[in-house]
Design a protein around this motif. Structure first.
Motif: not given
Length: 104
Positions: A27, A68, A83
């Motif tokens: 992420t 996101s 991500r």
């Protein structure tokens, strides 16, 4: 013989844990308006309303709005998926005695 293979395959499917999935991608957290350079080229993102990605020899991400999405870049050995979470920038809180926002 063929029946034994089918039974073995069914046993593996039924013994697999429910909800098993591939490892989650790394992420990256990015503020709205901020830019981040990624190593790799030929960048792709799922939702271009959340983040833009510039093509070229190095991919550059810019956060557009809070949200996101998944992005990836091509590396020598394949593609790297990320991500990307775009967050709001922190609110301005003046220090004690700061008169820079006092317009009287």
């Amino acid at each position: 013989m063929r029946l034994a293979i089918v039974r073995a395959a069914l046993a593996l499917v039924t013994l697999a844990p429910v909800g098993a999935r591939a490892e989650d991608p790394p992420t990256l957290i990015l503020e709205v308006g901020a830019t981040l350079r990624l190593e790799g080229f030929a960048g792709l993102c799922d939702d271009l309303s959340i983040v833009t990605i510039t093509p070229g020899s190095s991919a550059t991400l810019t956060g557009l709005k809070v949200g996101s999405t998944l992005c990836s870049v091509r590396l020598v050995g394949g593609r790297q998926v990320y991500r990307v979470k775009v967050v709001a920038p922190p609110a301005f809180t003046p220090a004690v005695g700061d008169r820079s926002r006092d317009f009287r």
